[in-house]
Motif scaffolding. Sequence first.
Motif, PDB file in Angstrom:
ATOM      1  N   PRO A 148      19.862  79.444   6.812  1.00  0.00           N
ATOM      2  CA  PRO A 148      19.322  78.344   7.621  1.00  0.00           C
ATOM      3  C   PRO A 148      18.010  78.696   8.316  1.00  0.00           C
ATOM      4  O   PRO A 148      17.635  79.864   8.406  1.00  0.00           O
ATOM      5  N   PHE A 149      17.372  77.653   8.813  1.00  0.00           N
ATOM      6  CA  PHE A 149      16.152  77.748   9.595  1.00  0.00           C
ATOM      7  C   PHE A 149      16.386  78.685  10.785  1.00  0.00           C
ATOM      8  O   PHE A 149      17.467  78.706  11.363  1.00  0.00           O
ATOM      9  N   PHE A 150      15.390  79.466  11.154  1.00  0.00           N
ATOM     10  CA  PHE A 150      15.447  80.394  12.291  1.00  0.00           C
ATOM     11  C   PHE A 150      16.486  81.496  12.079  1.00  0.00           C
ATOM     12  O   PHE A 150      17.170  81.906  13.014  1.00  0.00           O
ATOM     13  N   THR A 151      16.622  81.960  10.829  1.00  0.00           N
ATOM     14  CA  THR A 151      17.481  83.126  10.587  1.00  0.00           C
ATOM     15  C   THR A 151      16.732  84.129   9.708  1.00  0.00           C
ATOM     16  O   THR A 151      15.672  83.823   9.156  1.00  0.00           O
ATOM     17  N   PHE A 152      17.351  85.303   9.598  1.00  0.00           N
ATOM     18  CA  PHE A 152      16.739  86.428   8.899  1.00  0.00           C
ATOM     19  C   PHE A 152      17.673  86.927   7.800  1.00  0.00           C
ATOM     20  O   PHE A 152      18.888  86.886   7.950  1.00  0.00           O
ATOM     21  N   LYS A 153      17.099  87.373   6.680  1.00  0.00           N
ATOM     22  CA  LYS A 153      17.878  88.033   5.627  1.00  0.00           C
ATOM     23  C   LYS A 153      17.013  89.117   5.007  1.00  0.00           C
ATOM     24  O   LYS A 153      15.790  88.966   4.950  1.00  0.00           O
ATOM     25  N   GLU A 154      17.666  90.188   4.554  1.00  0.00           N
ATOM     26  CA  GLU A 154      16.906  91.183   3.802  1.00  0.00           C
ATOM     27  C   GLU A 154      17.022  90.817   2.326  1.00  0.00           C
ATOM     28  O   GLU A 154      18.133  90.646   1.823  1.00  0.00           O
ATOM     29  N   LEU A 155      15.891  90.679   1.649  1.00  0.00           N
ATOM     30  CA  LEU A 155      15.891  90.144   0.283  1.00  0.00           C
ATOM     31  C   LEU A 155      15.312  91.137  -0.720  1.00  0.00           C
ATOM     32  O   LEU A 155      14.497  91.993  -0.366  1.00  0.00           O
ATOM     33  N   ASP A 156      15.698  90.928  -1.986  1.00  0.00           N
ATOM     34  CA  ASP A 156      14.931  91.478  -3.108  1.00  0.00           C
ATOM     35  C   ASP A 156      13.905  90.405  -3.454  1.00  0.00           C
ATOM     36  O   ASP A 156      14.233  89.217  -3.481  1.00  0.00           O
ATOM     37  N   VAL A 157      12.689  90.798  -3.722  1.00  0.00           N
ATOM     38  CA  VAL A 157      11.684  89.825  -4.185  1.00  0.00           C
ATOM     39  C   VAL A 157      10.991  90.451  -5.382  1.00  0.00           C
ATOM     40  O   VAL A 157      10.434  91.547  -5.276  1.00  0.00           O
ATOM     41  N   GLY A 158      11.032  89.751  -6.523  1.00  0.00           N
ATOM     42  CA  GLY A 158      10.500  90.345  -7.747  1.00  0.00           C
ATOM     43  C   GLY A 158      11.300  91.599  -8.038  1.00  0.00           C
ATOM     44  O   GLY A 158      12.533  91.598  -7.987  1.00  0.00           O
ATOM     45  N   LEU A 159      10.613  92.707  -8.275  1.00  0.00           N
ATOM     46  CA  LEU A 159      11.310  93.965  -8.553  1.00  0.00           C
ATOM     47  C   LEU A 159      11.435  94.817  -7.287  1.00  0.00           C
ATOM     48  O   LEU A 159      11.887  95.954  -7.343  1.00  0.00           O
ATOM     49  N   ALA A 160      10.999  94.265  -6.168  1.00  0.00           N
ATOM     50  CA  ALA A 160      11.031  95.030  -4.911  1.00  0.00           C
ATOM     51  C   ALA A 160      12.283  94.696  -4.111  1.00  0.00           C
ATOM     52  O   ALA A 160      12.921  93.671  -4.342  1.00  0.00           O
ATOM     53  N   ASN A 161      12.627  95.570  -3.170  1.00  0.00           N
ATOM     54  CA  ASN A 161      13.777  95.265  -2.315  1.00  0.00           C
ATOM     55  C   ASN A 161      13.455  95.621  -0.869  1.00  0.00           C
ATOM     56  O   ASN A 161      12.382  96.156  -0.569  1.00  0.00           O
ATOM     57  N   GLY A 162      14.398  95.283   0.022  1.00  0.00           N
ATOM     58  CA  GLY A 162      14.224  95.624   1.434  1.00  0.00           C
ATOM     59  C   GLY A 162      13.162  94.785   2.121  1.00  0.00           C
ATOM     60  O   GLY A 162      12.514  95.236   3.064  1.00  0.00           O
ATOM     61  N   ILE A 163      12.973  93.545   1.654  1.00  0.00           N
ATOM     62  CA  ILE A 163      11.970  92.676   2.274  1.00  0.00           C
ATOM     63  C   ILE A 163      12.640  91.927   3.426  1.00  0.00           C
ATOM     64  O   ILE A 163      13.633  91.221   3.219  1.00  0.00           O
ATOM     65  N   ARG A 164      12.107  92.084   4.624  1.00  0.00           N
ATOM     66  CA  ARG A 164      12.664  91.365   5.775  1.00  0.00           C
ATOM     67  C   ARG A 164      12.099  89.941   5.758  1.00  0.00           C
ATOM     68  O   ARG A 164      10.907  89.738   6.010  1.00  0.00           O
ATOM     69  N   ALA A 165      12.957  88.972   5.458  1.00  0.00           N
ATOM     70  CA  ALA A 165      12.482  87.582   5.338  1.00  0.00           C
ATOM     71  C   ALA A 165      12.950  86.769   6.537  1.00  0.00           C
ATOM     72  O   ALA A 165      14.135  86.767   6.876  1.00  0.00           O
ATOM     73  N   MET A 166      12.019  86.101   7.204  1.00  0.00           N
ATOM     74  CA  MET A 166      12.350  85.213   8.325  1.00  0.00           C
ATOM     75  C   MET A 166      12.157  83.781   7.843  1.00  0.00           C
ATOM     76  O   MET A 166      11.085  83.445   7.331  1.00  0.00           O
ATOM     77  N   ASN A 167      13.182  82.970   8.060  1.00  0.00           N
ATOM     78  CA  ASN A 167      13.065  81.574   7.666  1.00  0.00           C
ATOM     79  C   ASN A 167      12.450  80.781   8.821  1.00  0.00           C
ATOM     80  O   ASN A 167      13.138  80.105   9.577  1.00  0.00           O
ATOM     81  N   LEU A 168      11.154  80.914   8.979  1.00  0.00           N
ATOM     82  CA  LEU A 168      10.399  80.154   9.977  1.00  0.00           C
ATOM     83  C   LEU A 168       8.922  80.364   9.697  1.00  0.00           C
ATOM     84  O   LEU A 168       8.542  81.267   8.958  1.00  0.00           O
ATOM     85  N   THR A 169       8.097  79.516  10.259  1.00  0.00           N
ATOM     86  CA  THR A 169       6.653  79.764  10.239  1.00  0.00           C
ATOM     87  C   THR A 169       6.154  79.583  11.666  1.00  0.00           C
ATOM     88  O   THR A 169       6.879  79.051  12.509  1.00  0.00           O
ATOM     89  N   HIS A 170       4.944  79.995  11.931  1.00  0.00           N
ATOM     90  CA  HIS A 170       4.418  79.866  13.291  1.00  0.00           C
ATOM     91  C   HIS A 170       3.676  78.553  13.485  1.00  0.00           C
ATOM     92  O   HIS A 170       2.969  78.361  14.463  1.00  0.00           O
ATOM     93  N   THR A 171       3.826  77.661  12.515  1.00  0.00           N
ATOM     94  CA  THR A 171       3.160  76.367  12.619  1.00  0.00           C
ATOM     95  C   THR A 171       4.156  75.221  12.506  1.00  0.00           C
ATOM     96  O   THR A 171       3.770  74.063  12.565  1.00  0.00           O
ATOM     97  N   GLY A 172       5.431  75.537  12.316  1.00  0.00           N
ATOM     98  CA  GLY A 172       6.437  74.487  12.205  1.00  0.00           C
ATOM     99  C   GLY A 172       6.566  73.926  10.800  1.00  0.00           C
ATOM    100  O   GLY A 172       7.348  73.009  10.560  1.00  0.00           O
ATOM    101  N   GLU A 173       5.806  74.465   9.839  1.00  0.00           N
ATOM    102  CA  GLU A 173       5.956  74.007   8.456  1.00  0.00           C
ATOM    103  C   GLU A 173       7.182  74.674   7.841  1.00  0.00           C
ATOM    104  O   GLU A 173       7.637  75.717   8.302  1.00  0.00           O
TER     105      GLU A 173
END
Length: 662
Positions: free
Chosen positions: A430-455
Motif C-alpha cells: 500500500p501507499f506510504f509503506t516500504f518493501k525490500e525488492l529485487d529489481v531487474g537482476l539486482a536485489n536489496g533495493i529499498r522501495a518506498m511507495n510514495l513520492t515527494h510531490t503526491g504523484e
Amino acid sequence: NKVLFCAGVRVYENCAVHQVHNKDCKVTGVDTSRGSIECNFFVNCAGFWARQVGKMSEPFVKVPLHAVEHYYLHTKPIAGLDPMTPDCSTSRLLPEDWDHFHVLLEQMLLRVPVLGSATLDQLCNGPEAFSPDCKWIVGESPEIQNYFVAAGMKTVGISAAGGVGKATADLIVNGCSPYDLHELDISRFLGLHNNRKFLRDRVREVPGMHYGLIYPFHEFETGRNIRMSPIYPKLRAAGAVFGQVMGYERPSWFDPKFNEVSDTRLDNGYHPYRIAYTKTFGQPPWFDYVKDEYSACREAIGLSDYSSFTKIDILSKGHEVVDCLQYLCSNDVDIPLGGIIHTGMQNKLGGYENDCSLVRIAENHSYMMIAPTIQQTRCKVWIQKHLPADGSVTLSDVTSMYTAICIMGPFTRNLLSELTDTDLSPRSFPFFTFKELDVGLANGIRAMNLTHTGELGYVLYIPNELALHVYTQLIEAGKKYGIRHAGYYAMRAIRVERFYAFWGQDLDTTTTPLECGRSWRVKFDKGKHFIGQEALEKQRSEGVKRMYVQLVLNDHDPEFDVWPCGNEPIYKDGQYVGLTTTTAYGFTFKKQVCLGFVKNLDSEGQAQEVTTEFVLSGNYEVDIAGVRYSAKVNLHSPNLHTQYPDKERGAYLATREEQVAR
Ligand SMILES: Cc1cc2nc3c(=O)[nH]c(=O)nc-3n(C[C@H](O)[C@H](O)[C@H](O)COP(=O)(O)OP(=O)(O)OC[C@H]3O[C@@H](n4cnc5c(N)ncnc54)[C@H](O)[C@@H]3O)c2cc1C
C-alpha cells in the motif's frame, strides 16, 4: 562597557588563543598566550583567521572561509563630498596592487567622473573573510558542543556585528534564537566545503555575488562536479542541466535534444557539464522543458535522481530507538514494520528543526530517515544531541551509500511490476509503506511507495554499485510507457501546485505544524512526551498568528510579466498581511502559484490570532516588483486533474487533512 565590567567581564588585548580543549566533545577551556582559562563556552570570532583557529582543537572545527582582497581608495578631501571614510591606519593592510585595482578604477571613474580630478592619498587593500555561499557563518559547531562560531563577515562585519552578536548570545544563553538562522548556520556545510582548494576556487566568484543583483535559482560556476551520483554520466548524456545543492550535482531540467558528443566535446575529449542558469526575472529559459517533464510525471512516467537527499539509519538493540524518536518527533512514529511516517522534529518553541520521512525497516531495531539535502549535517547534529547518553541508540549517515531514483506517474506500478517478482498491488504494497525488492537482476533495493510531490510512484534506494543496472532497466522497460527524465524544477512545480511545504523553503525553525496546516501530524495524545509539546499545546489553545496558504494569481502573464520568486508581499483588502515563500508556475492551473503565510496585523502592526474565516474572507493581491496581481486563496491541497485518477493518492492531502469550505 561599564555594565559589562560590573557583570564581571574582563577584556584582554594581545592575547592569542593557542588551543581549545573539550571533553566528550564539550568545551572545557582554552590555552592562551597569557595562560589557560577554564570555560564552558567558546566563541570563534577570529575573522579570516577563524578557519585556522578552528584547527586548534581536537576534533577540529571546520570553518569554511577564505580571505579575499578588498580595496578602497583614500583621496585628499574632495569639495562637496562627505569625508567620512573608513580608517586606513591599521597595520593589517595588504600591499597595494594597482594591476588588480585598475579594472574597478576604470568603472568607478565612469560612474563618478569627479574622482578623475581627485588627489590620491592611499590605496587600502584589506583582507576580508568570505564563506563559499556568501553568507555569514554563525551558530554552534557540529563537531564540539558549546563551541560557537561567528565569522565570514565579508565586507559588512561592522554593520552586522550587533545582530550576529545578539543571535550568538541568544544561542548560548537560551539554546535557541527567536529568529530563524538556518541559512547562516555553520551546520549548512559538509567537510568538502572546508577543502582549501575548493575554497580558493569558489571564493573567486563570491565577492561579486555580494554586490551583484542575484537572479532567482542562482548557480555557482566554480567548485562544481564534486558530489555526483553513480548515474550522473547517464543523466548528463540524457541532456541534464545541473544545479548544485550541498555540493551535489542534481539535474534541474533536461534538454532531450542536447547531443553530448557534437554539442560539447572539447579537443581533449572531456565533456563539460551544463550549469542550470536562469538569469532572468521573467519567464525562465527552461519553461518548455519543465512543462514537458511535469506532464510526463503526471500522465506517463517521470524519472528523477533524488540521491542527494539525506539518508540516515537510526538503530538500537531493543525498543530504545522508538522511545528516542517518539521524544524527537511530534508525530506518533511507533508504526508497524514496513510503515512510513512523515513527521516534524520540533524545537522547544514548536518550530521545525527537521521535516522528514521515517521508514520502519525492522521491528524495534531500525528506522531509515529521509530528510532534505540541506539537512545532512544539521539534522544529524540535532538527533545526536538527543540520543540517550548510554549509547543504546546509534545513527549512521548512509547518504553516500544509496542512489535514490524516484519514478512518478500513473504507469509506475506497471513498470516496476515488470522488473520485480514482488506483488505491488495496493493490497500487498500500500501507499506510504516500504518493501525490500529485487529489481531487474539486482536485489536489496529499498522501495518506498510514495513520492515527494503526491504523484503515484516510488522512490528506490539502491546500493550504489547496483544503481546503473537498475537505472538502465527502468529506462529500457519504461520506454513503452513514455518514460522521461525529470529535473528538480518539474518536481518543484508539482509540489507548489499541490501545496506541499518543504523545509528550508517554506518551513524553518520558527514555523510550527499548526501554522502550516499540519496539526494532524502532531499527536498530542500519543502517550509520549516530545520536544516542543508545551509550546504547541499553548498555540493550540491560543490560536495561531499566521497561516500557510496557497495563492493562485489571476491576471499574471507568464510570458511578459516579472515572475514571483519568494518574499513577495501579500495584501488582503489592500492591507499587508505577509510574504510568499516558494512560487512556481502551475502547469495544470495554467497560472502562477505562490505559497506563503498570512498574518492578521492590528493597527499597531501586532500579530493577532488568524482564523480560517479571516483567511478565507477578503480580496488578495500579491505584489511582484511593484505590480499587484489579484489572487485566489486556498487552504488545502487541491486535487489536480489527471487523466488517470487514483483513489488512494487522491485522498491524501499534504496540507490540511480536512477540506475547508470557502
Ligand atoms: C578596507 C575595509 C573596509 C571595510 N569597510 C566596512 C564598512 O564600511 N562597513 C562594514 O560593516 N564593514 C566593513 N569592513 C568589513 C569589516 O571590517 C569586517 O567584516 C569585520 O571587521 C569582521 O569582523 P570580525 O570580528 O569577524 O573579524 P576581525 O575584525 O578580523 O576580528 C578578528 C579578531 O580575531 C583576532 N584573532 C585571530 N586569531 C586569533 C587567535 N588565535 N587568538 C586570539 N585572537 C585572534 C584578530 O587579531 C582580530 O582582532 C571593511 C573591511 C575592510 C578591510
